[in-house]
Design a protein around this motif. Structure first.
Motif, PDB file in Angstrom:
ATOM      1  N   VAL A 167       0.833  -1.200   0.000  1.00 58.52           N
ATOM      2  CA  VAL A 167       0.000   0.000   0.000  1.00 58.52           C
ATOM      3  C   VAL A 167       0.865   1.247   0.000  1.00 58.52           C
ATOM      4  O   VAL A 167       0.640   2.198  -0.751  1.00 58.52           O
ATOM      5  N   PHE A 168       1.888   1.270   0.877  1.00 54.95           N
ATOM      6  CA  PHE A 168       2.762   2.428   0.950  1.00 54.95           C
ATOM      7  C   PHE A 168       3.466   2.645  -0.379  1.00 54.95           C
ATOM      8  O   PHE A 168       3.570   3.752  -0.884  1.00 54.95           O
ATOM      9  N   ALA A 169       3.996   1.538  -0.957  1.00 53.49           N
ATOM     10  CA  ALA A 169       4.722   1.647  -2.219  1.00 53.49           C
ATOM     11  C   ALA A 169       3.814   2.167  -3.316  1.00 53.49           C
ATOM     12  O   ALA A 169       4.213   2.999  -4.126  1.00 53.49           O
ATOM     13  N   ALA A 170       2.571   1.677  -3.343  1.00 48.64           N
ATOM     14  CA  ALA A 170       1.640   2.108  -4.382  1.00 48.64           C
ATOM     15  C   ALA A 170       1.419   3.607  -4.318  1.00 48.64           C
ATOM     16  O   ALA A 170       1.328   4.276  -5.349  1.00 48.64           O
ATOM     17  N   HIS A 171       1.350   4.160  -3.115  1.00 48.58           N
ATOM     18  CA  HIS A 171       1.004   5.567  -3.007  1.00 48.58           C
ATOM     19  C   HIS A 171       2.131   6.483  -3.461  1.00 48.58           C
ATOM     20  O   HIS A 171       1.881   7.483  -4.128  1.00 48.58           O
ATOM     21  N   ILE A 172       3.365   6.192  -3.119  1.00 52.37           N
ATOM     22  CA  ILE A 172       4.455   7.074  -3.533  1.00 52.37           C
ATOM     23  C   ILE A 172       4.782   6.903  -5.011  1.00 52.37           C
ATOM     24  O   ILE A 172       5.548   7.684  -5.561  1.00 52.37           O
ATOM     25  N   LEU A 173       4.184   5.898  -5.665  1.00 52.96           N
ATOM     26  CA  LEU A 173       4.406   5.689  -7.095  1.00 52.96           C
ATOM     27  C   LEU A 173       3.367   6.410  -7.949  1.00 52.96           C
ATOM     28  O   LEU A 173       3.230   6.121  -9.131  1.00 52.96           O
ATOM     29  N   GLU A 174       2.646   7.351  -7.369  1.00 54.99           N
ATOM     30  CA  GLU A 174       1.651   8.101  -8.134  1.00 54.99           C
ATOM     31  C   GLU A 174       2.332   8.966  -9.190  1.00 54.99           C
ATOM     32  O   GLU A 174       3.271   9.704  -8.888  1.00 54.99           O
ATOM     33  N   PRO A 175       1.884   8.895 -10.452  1.00 51.63           N
ATOM     34  CA  PRO A 175       2.472   9.745 -11.500  1.00 51.63           C
ATOM     35  C   PRO A 175       2.291  11.227 -11.191  1.00 51.63           C
ATOM     36  O   PRO A 175       1.447  11.621 -10.382  1.00 51.63           O
ATOM     37  N   LEU A 176       3.075  12.056 -11.870  1.00 48.83           N
ATOM     38  CA  LEU A 176       3.052  13.490 -11.591  1.00 48.83           C
ATOM     39  C   LEU A 176       1.772  14.170 -12.071  1.00 48.83           C
ATOM     40  O   LEU A 176       1.363  15.178 -11.505  1.00 48.83           O
ATOM     41  N   GLY A 177       1.135  13.612 -13.102  1.00 47.50           N
ATOM     42  CA  GLY A 177      -0.041  14.275 -13.642  1.00 47.50           C
ATOM     43  C   GLY A 177      -1.308  13.459 -13.617  1.00 47.50           C
ATOM     44  O   GLY A 177      -2.325  13.882 -14.167  1.00 47.50           O
ATOM     45  N   THR A 178      -1.266  12.282 -12.987  1.00 47.70           N
ATOM     46  CA  THR A 178      -2.422  11.385 -12.968  1.00 47.70           C
ATOM     47  C   THR A 178      -2.635  10.849 -11.563  1.00 47.70           C
ATOM     48  O   THR A 178      -1.689  10.406 -10.914  1.00 47.70           O
ATOM     49  N   GLU A 179      -3.878  10.891 -11.101  1.00 43.21           N
ATOM     50  CA  GLU A 179      -4.206  10.365  -9.776  1.00 43.21           C
ATOM     51  C   GLU A 179      -4.289   8.838  -9.815  1.00 43.21           C
ATOM     52  O   GLU A 179      -4.628   8.243 -10.836  1.00 43.21           O
ATOM     53  N   ILE A 180      -3.994   8.197  -8.675  1.00 45.97           N
ATOM     54  CA  ILE A 180      -4.195   6.762  -8.538  1.00 45.97           C
ATOM     55  C   ILE A 180      -5.280   6.519  -7.499  1.00 45.97           C
ATOM     56  O   ILE A 180      -5.566   7.381  -6.660  1.00 45.97           O
ATOM     57  N   ALA A 181      -5.895   5.333  -7.567  1.00 45.11           N
ATOM     58  CA  ALA A 181      -7.035   5.052  -6.689  1.00 45.11           C
ATOM     59  C   ALA A 181      -6.622   4.810  -5.241  1.00 45.11           C
ATOM     60  O   ALA A 181      -7.435   4.957  -4.332  1.00 45.11           O
ATOM     61  N   ALA A 182      -5.374   4.424  -5.003  1.00 46.75           N
ATOM     62  CA  ALA A 182      -4.917   4.163  -3.635  1.00 46.75           C
ATOM     63  C   ALA A 182      -5.015   5.425  -2.787  1.00 46.75           C
ATOM     64  O   ALA A 182      -4.807   6.541  -3.273  1.00 46.75           O
ATOM     65  N   THR A 183      -5.347   5.253  -1.520  1.00 46.35           N
ATOM     66  CA  THR A 183      -5.434   6.374  -0.591  1.00 46.35           C
ATOM     67  C   THR A 183      -4.354   6.241   0.479  1.00 46.35           C
ATOM     68  O   THR A 183      -3.842   5.153   0.744  1.00 46.35           O
ATOM     69  N   THR A 184      -4.022   7.354   1.084  1.00 50.48           N
ATOM     70  CA  THR A 184      -3.015   7.365   2.141  1.00 50.48           C
ATOM     71  C   THR A 184      -3.517   6.570   3.346  1.00 50.48           C
ATOM     72  O   THR A 184      -4.655   6.756   3.772  1.00 50.48           O
ATOM     73  N   PRO A 185      -2.703   5.665   3.895  1.00 47.00           N
ATOM     74  CA  PRO A 185      -3.137   4.898   5.072  1.00 47.00           C
ATOM     75  C   PRO A 185      -3.531   5.813   6.228  1.00 47.00           C
ATOM     76  O   PRO A 185      -2.966   6.899   6.395  1.00 47.00           O
TER      77      PRO A 185
END
Length: 265
Positions: free
Chosen positions: A20-38
């Motif tokens: 989960v943590f890894a997924a969140h910091i891998l968010e692209p610069l111009g596109t949102e990802i569905a993962a939320t901050t824990p």
């Protein structure tokens, strides 16, 4: 037996949390990802963005967007965003503009977990009380965010958003004129895990179409590198991101550079 069972459960929780943590910091610069901050954690990102647009004149723009996301629930986060125009200059015009471009607050909630068929899905609602250097605009924005793993090394992020801005013509106090602007946003970002959770390569297709129909469309190759170390706490859960947006039509900036630093606290 019970000891072994609890060890397996703890191991699963630790691995899942890392993912989960890894997924969140891998968010692209111009596109949102569905993962939320824990819940109880914070995610911060600072970015420098440069764009160059040549038409009859040459316009150079330097921006500093900053995002702070705070986990307030298992699937809900609070977003605080700000964007500063560091400098904008145009050939033939001696004046240079700078100042706070936008301040916004929003809430993002992940309402669907990924299955074999369905993607992760989240919705973000945002309110910007001050838009523009004069601060005479405000707006609301809603974004649908989808993320789907198509392969252990390939994930695709999709965004669709609608924004409505209201501008008050402060130069014309006698008429008190109010103008509304509506804009559609759409982003697609296929991401390839070159080294899983360490090095990612992707390409972002970012577009926006205002009600006037003057679509701005860019394609941005991007690299994301994650730093993980047990020695220095400041370097844990840290990602460095570099993108080079290229304009795909006449209304878009010709070329630009984006550099971002993301960290999960």
């Amino acid at each position: 037996m019970y000891t072994m069972f609890f060890m397996i459960i703890n191991l699963f929780v630790m691995v899942f949390a890392d993912l989960v943590f890894a997924a969140h910091i891998l968010e692209p610069l111009g596109t949102e990802i569905a993962a939320t901050t824990p819940r109880g954690r914070m995610f911060g990102q600072a970015m420098y963005e440069y764009s160059r647009e040549e038409n009859s004149t040459t316009k150079n723009t330097h921006l500093l967007p900053i995002d702070l996301e705070i986990g307030i629930g298992e699937k809900t986060q609070l977003n605080l965003e700000g964007e500063t125009l560091l400098r904008e200059d145009e050939t033939g015009n001696p004046e240079r503009e700078s100042g706070v471009e936008e301040i916004a607050i929003g809430v993002k909630h992940r309402f669907l977990d990924e299955t074999r068929v369905l993607p992760d899905a989240a919705f973000e609602a945002e309110f910007a009380p001050a838009i523009g250097l004069k601060g005479n605009e405000h707006g609301v924005k809603g974004t649908l965010i989808l993320s789907k793993n198509l392969h252990p090394r390939l994930v695709v992020h999709l965004n669709g958003a609608y924004e409505l801005e209201t501008e008050r013509e402060i130069e014309l106090p006698a008429t008190d004129e109010v103008v509304n602007h509506a804009t559609w946003f759409y982003n697609v970002a296929p991401m390839f895990r070159l080294i899983p959770d360490r090095l990612m390569i992707l390409a972002e297709l970012n577009g926006r179409t205002p009600a006037s129909g003057n679509t701005v469309l860019t394609l941005a190759p991007e690299v994301i590198a994650v730093i993980q170390t047990e020695t220095f706490l400041a370097l844990q859960n840290l990602a460095l991101k570099l993108a080079v947006p290229i304009g795909l039509n006449d209304r878009s900036p010709d070329i630009g550079v984006k550099f971002g630093i993301s960290k999960l606290f």
